[in-house]
Design an enzyme around this catalytic site. Structure first.
Site, PDB file in Angstrom:
ATOM      1  N   HIS A 140       0.836  -1.205   0.000  1.00  0.00           N
ATOM      2  CA  HIS A 140       0.000   0.000   0.000  1.00  0.00           C
ATOM      3  C   HIS A 140       0.875   1.261   0.000  1.00  0.00           C
ATOM      4  CE1 HIS A 140      -3.553   2.398   1.682  1.00  0.00           C
ATOM      5  NE2 HIS A 140      -2.530   3.186   1.964  1.00  0.00           N
ATOM      6  N   GLU A 141       1.815   1.318   0.917  1.00  0.00           N
ATOM      7  CA  GLU A 141       2.652   2.521   0.999  1.00  0.00           C
ATOM      8  C   GLU A 141       3.528   2.665  -0.241  1.00  0.00           C
ATOM      9  OE1 GLU A 141       1.808   4.651   3.037  1.00  0.00           O
ATOM     10  OE2 GLU A 141       0.747   3.469   4.540  1.00  0.00           O
ATOM     11  N   HIS A 175       1.625   4.127  -3.102  1.00  0.00           N
ATOM     12  CA  HIS A 175       1.565   5.595  -3.076  1.00  0.00           C
ATOM     13  C   HIS A 175       2.800   6.158  -3.772  1.00  0.00           C
ATOM     14  CE1 HIS A 175      -1.975   6.118  -0.700  1.00  0.00           C
ATOM     15  NE2 HIS A 175      -1.471   5.741   0.462  1.00  0.00           N
TER      16      HIS A 175
END
Ligand code: NAG
Ligand code: NAG
Ligand code: NAG
Ligand code: NAG
Length: 370
Positions: A156-157, A160
């Site tokens: 997820h990170e 980004h």
């Protein structure tokens, strides 16, 4: 000086409007702490949607070409990474493993940084956070030891950093979820909607980029996001990239890659002949137990050493993982394949001549076995 002061004031004001949560009431721990207020790399950076830092003027989500990592001539998008030595060796290999899935299934390749100027530094954070897209130079991604070390949370990170916003921030999200503003007091800025580039791919409840139903709730037990029309659709999983997450990375970076997160699967066009020069990967991922892989049908061009068309199975998430079944071709049946780990990679390749009907396969978790 006046300008600087204005800048700082401006940023501060902006941040105030997007106050972020210090509660870790979420399943996915996608929580940013106020620490960003004090350690902003410069005043051009603003906190947005809880765990993303944006450069000013780049608030249009994945609608930002200059935020993408460059593609090299070999078609790979190399993203140099250095994982902080503050993580234990076990944690570093766990982080590397989560990144390897992305490298296997997309044309984005996370590589160990040597001397590259632009790179991601994965640091032990007091919150889980990332910049949005490539910002140039060293850019940190923060991971919290017990907060966001799930495979999907790490991905997820990093997503980004590749240029992806939260799924529920998509421009079309109101057709798919209802934001329960009455249960969100302090962190309304985390639930904004942006003018996103949706890549012509569907809204994905099972994305690792989707918030969970109770994230940032100000009222315990009351959801902040409810899927519509079916409120029971699960959201907020952090087990790993969904099939659409993979497709979106490949689309954003214009990769021609045939790869999927598998459930049951078959060769392209099955039961019609598979195409010449096909090359596909399926990643099977389960939480625990063994993977039992079964080929229910199998018909591939026969060649010596199966050098023409073949299926090859790996125990792990990359083509350098241990081989469970070496190049296999001809007509089945194949014995079922048992893997003791939680990931298996299936590779299928065909050459430029002669095709056949291909294969169909499925797996189960082998619950009833010793
Ligand atoms: C927050 O998370 C930490 C570690 O995961 C845990 O010890 C703590 O109890 C949590 N706090 C709340 C309020 O849930
Ligand atoms: C990676 O980060 C460590 C600190 O965690 C640093 O000592 C090392 O020099 C960095 N390596 C590279 C190649 O950037
Ligand atoms: C990257 O570095 C780690 C150690 O930090 C090492 O275990 C791994 O093999 C390296 N990967 C590559 C592709 O060189
Ligand atoms: C594969 O290529 C051969 C000739 O090289 C051709 O005869 C055959 O129709 C092709 N098969 C498919 C499925 O496109």
């Amino acid at each position: 000086l006046l300008y600087t002061l204005f800048s700082i004031f401006h940023t501060f004001f902006f941040l105030k409007m997007f106050t972020i949560s210090m509660e870790n009431n979420s399943q996915n721990s996608d929580v940013a702490l106020n620490v960003h207020f004090l350690h902003l790399p410069d005043s051009e950076i603003a906190v947005y949607e809880g765990d993303i830092l944006l450069r000013r003027g780049q608030r249009s989500a994945i609608n930002c070409e200059s935020c993408l990592w460059p593609k090299s001539l070999d078609g790979l998008v190399k993203v140099p990474v250095n994982i902080s030595s503050d993580f234990s060796l076990a944690e570093r290999s766990w982080i590397a493993d989560a990144l390897q899935e992305v490298s296997t299934l997309t044309c984005v390749k996370f590589v160990n940084r040597t001397t590259e100027a632009d790179y991601v530094y994965v640091e032990r954070g007091q919150s889980c956070w990332s910049y949005f897209g490539k910002i140039g130079g060293r850019q940190a991604v923060g991971l919290v030891k017990n907060g966001c070390m799930d495979k999907g949370a790490i991905q997820h990170e990093m997503n980004h950093a590749l240029g992806f916003i939260h799924e529920q921030a998509r421009s079309d999200r109101d057709k798919f979820v209802k934001i329960m503003w009455e249960h969100i007091t302090a962190e309304q800025g985390n639930f904004g909607k942006v003018n996103s580039k949706n890549l012509g791919l569907p809204y994905d409840y099972s994305s690792v980029m989707h918030y969970g139903a109770y994230d940032f709730s100000s009222t315990p037990g009351k959801p902040t996001i409810v899927p519509v029309p079916n409120p029971l659709v699960p959201i907020g999983q952090r087990e790993g990239l969904s099939n659409l997450d993979v497709a979106k990375i490949n689309k954003l970076y214009k990769c021609s890659k045939c790869s999927k997160i598998a459930s049951s699967f078959s060769s392209v066009n099955y039961p019609s002949p598979y195409p010449n020069n096909s090359n596909c990967l399926w990643l099977i991922r389960i939480r625990r137990n063994k993977i039992f892989l079964q080929f229910e049908a199998f018909d591939l061009q026969t060649s010596s050493d199966c050098s023409s068309d073949y299926v090859k199975v790996y125990s792990g998430n990359s083509k350098s993982s241990p081989v469970l079944l070496d190049k296999y071709c001809g007509q089945g049946p194949l014995p079922s394949i048992v893997a003791s780990g939680s990931t298996v990679l299936v590779e299928f390749a065909s050459d430029e001549t002669v095709t056949a009907t291909g294969f169909r396969a499925s797996y189960n978790r082998g619950m009833n076995t010793p």
